[in-house]
Design a protein around this motif. Structure first.
Motif, PDB file in Angstrom:
ATOM      1  N   PHE A   1       0.818  -1.208   0.000  1.00 57.50           N
ATOM      2  CA  PHE A   1       0.000   0.000   0.000  1.00 57.50           C
ATOM      3  C   PHE A   1       0.859   1.268   0.000  1.00 57.50           C
ATOM      4  N   GLY A   2       2.016   1.226   0.676  1.00 61.43           N
ATOM      5  CA  GLY A   2       2.923   2.362   0.620  1.00 61.43           C
ATOM      6  C   GLY A   2       3.472   2.572  -0.781  1.00 61.43           C
ATOM      7  N   GLY A   3       3.787   1.476  -1.471  1.00 61.92           N
ATOM      8  CA  GLY A   3       4.252   1.569  -2.848  1.00 61.92           C
ATOM      9  C   GLY A   3       3.174   2.092  -3.783  1.00 61.92           C
ATOM     10  N   GLN A   4       1.953   1.604  -3.586  1.00 63.88           N
ATOM     11  CA  GLN A   4       0.829   2.107  -4.384  1.00 63.88           C
ATOM     12  C   GLN A   4       0.624   3.600  -4.159  1.00 63.88           C
ATOM     13  N   PHE A   5       0.680   3.998  -2.913  1.00 59.28           N
ATOM     14  CA  PHE A   5       0.497   5.407  -2.576  1.00 59.28           C
ATOM     15  C   PHE A   5       1.594   6.266  -3.208  1.00 59.28           C
ATOM     16  N   ALA A   6       2.841   5.802  -3.119  1.00 60.94           N
ATOM     17  CA  ALA A   6       3.951   6.549  -3.715  1.00 60.94           C
ATOM     18  C   ALA A   6       3.776   6.633  -5.234  1.00 60.94           C
ATOM     19  N   TRP A   7       3.347   5.550  -5.850  1.00 56.91           N
ATOM     20  CA  TRP A   7       3.143   5.551  -7.296  1.00 56.91           C
ATOM     21  C   TRP A   7       2.034   6.529  -7.700  1.00 56.91           C
ATOM     22  N   GLU A   8       0.950   6.535  -6.940  1.00 57.91           N
ATOM     23  CA  GLU A   8      -0.149   7.466  -7.234  1.00 57.91           C
ATOM     24  C   GLU A   8       0.303   8.913  -7.061  1.00 57.91           C
ATOM     25  N   GLU A   9       1.077   9.177  -6.021  1.00 62.69           N
ATOM     26  CA  GLU A   9       1.591  10.530  -5.815  1.00 62.69           C
ATOM     27  C   GLU A   9       2.501  10.929  -6.981  1.00 62.69           C
ATOM     28  N   PHE A  10       3.277   9.994  -7.471  1.00 64.92           N
ATOM     29  CA  PHE A  10       4.147  10.260  -8.614  1.00 64.92           C
ATOM     30  C   PHE A  10       3.316  10.539  -9.871  1.00 64.92           C
ATOM     31  N   GLN A  11       2.305   9.695 -10.112  1.00 63.65           N
ATOM     32  CA  GLN A  11       1.459   9.869 -11.305  1.00 63.65           C
ATOM     33  C   GLN A  11       0.683  11.176 -11.278  1.00 63.65           C
ATOM     34  N   TRP A  12       0.194  11.558 -10.111  1.00 67.19           N
ATOM     35  CA  TRP A  12      -0.633  12.751 -10.005  1.00 67.19           C
ATOM     36  C   TRP A  12       0.199  14.033  -9.933  1.00 67.19           C
ATOM     37  N   ASP A  13       1.498  13.906  -9.823  1.00 64.23           N
ATOM     38  CA  ASP A  13       2.379  15.070  -9.691  1.00 64.23           C
ATOM     39  C   ASP A  13       1.960  15.985  -8.540  1.00 64.23           C
ATOM     40  N   SER A  14       1.487  15.389  -7.461  1.00 63.01           N
ATOM     41  CA  SER A  14       1.068  16.219  -6.330  1.00 63.01           C
ATOM     42  C   SER A  14       2.298  16.754  -5.604  1.00 63.01           C
ATOM     43  N   GLU A  15       2.151  17.963  -5.081  1.00 62.75           N
ATOM     44  CA  GLU A  15       3.254  18.641  -4.423  1.00 62.75           C
ATOM     45  C   GLU A  15       2.935  18.900  -2.960  1.00 62.75           C
ATOM     46  N   SER A  16       3.975  18.976  -2.173  1.00 60.47           N
ATOM     47  CA  SER A  16       3.799  19.250  -0.753  1.00 60.47           C
ATOM     48  C   SER A  16       3.401  20.719  -0.565  1.00 60.47           C
TER      49      SER A  16
END
Length: 158
Positions: free
Chosen positions: A102-117
């Motif tokens: 789930f951490g890997g999925q979350f990181a992948w989704e954050e990468f795909q969505w280009d979300s920023e802090s």
């Protein structure tokens, strides 16, 4: 029967995380005291480093057999010691596997969505990718500790 084991990489990660958290928090307090303003990034970086500190510390504790474990069944049924150790390993693998997945999925989704802090505008996946990586490291230390316990290299009681 007990041999000193360690996880040097995780000790360094945990130490660095704690030192950096302390320094940026101190700097933030000093700046806020003198200027009535504060650094925007301190909370963001501190939370990120707390995750690293937590997982690195868990890995060190795992390697040296210092995690909380109920050894009652092992003491009551010494003949079941090996299957119980393997059951503990399997339960740990299951939990860490879920964290990795789930951490890997979350990181992948954050990468795909280009979300920023929000504070620094950095890609969120830079922060999140550490979750599955460090969970994998805890898994490695869990396996090392389990093998050491089965071979009698470390004591069952810390």
């Amino acid at each position: 029967m007990s041999k000193q084991v360690d996880a040097p990489l995780e000790r360094v990660l945990a130490t660095l995380a704690l030192v950096i958290i302390s320094l940026i928090s101190l700097a933030n307090v000093v700046v806020r005291y003198f200027t009535d303003a504060s650094f925007a990034f301190t909370e963001e970086i501190s939370v990120f480093l707390l995750v690293i500190l937590t997982f690195a510390g868990a890995s060190v504790a795992m390697r040296s057999n210092r995690h909380i474990r109920i050894g009652l069944l092992e003491r009551l049924f010494p003949r079941l010691r090996t299957p119980l150790i393997l059951l503990q390993w399997l339960a740990g693998v299951l939990v860490l596997g879920l964290v990795c997945w789930f951490g890997g999925q979350f990181a992948w989704e954050e990468f795909q969505w280009d979300s920023e802090s929000p504070g620094l505008g950095l890609p969120n996946w830079w922060y999140v990718i550490w979750l599955p990586i460090l969970a994998l490291l805890v898994f490695v230390r869990l396996t090392q500790m389990t093998l050491d316990r089965l071979r009698g290299r470390i004591s069952d009681e810390p």
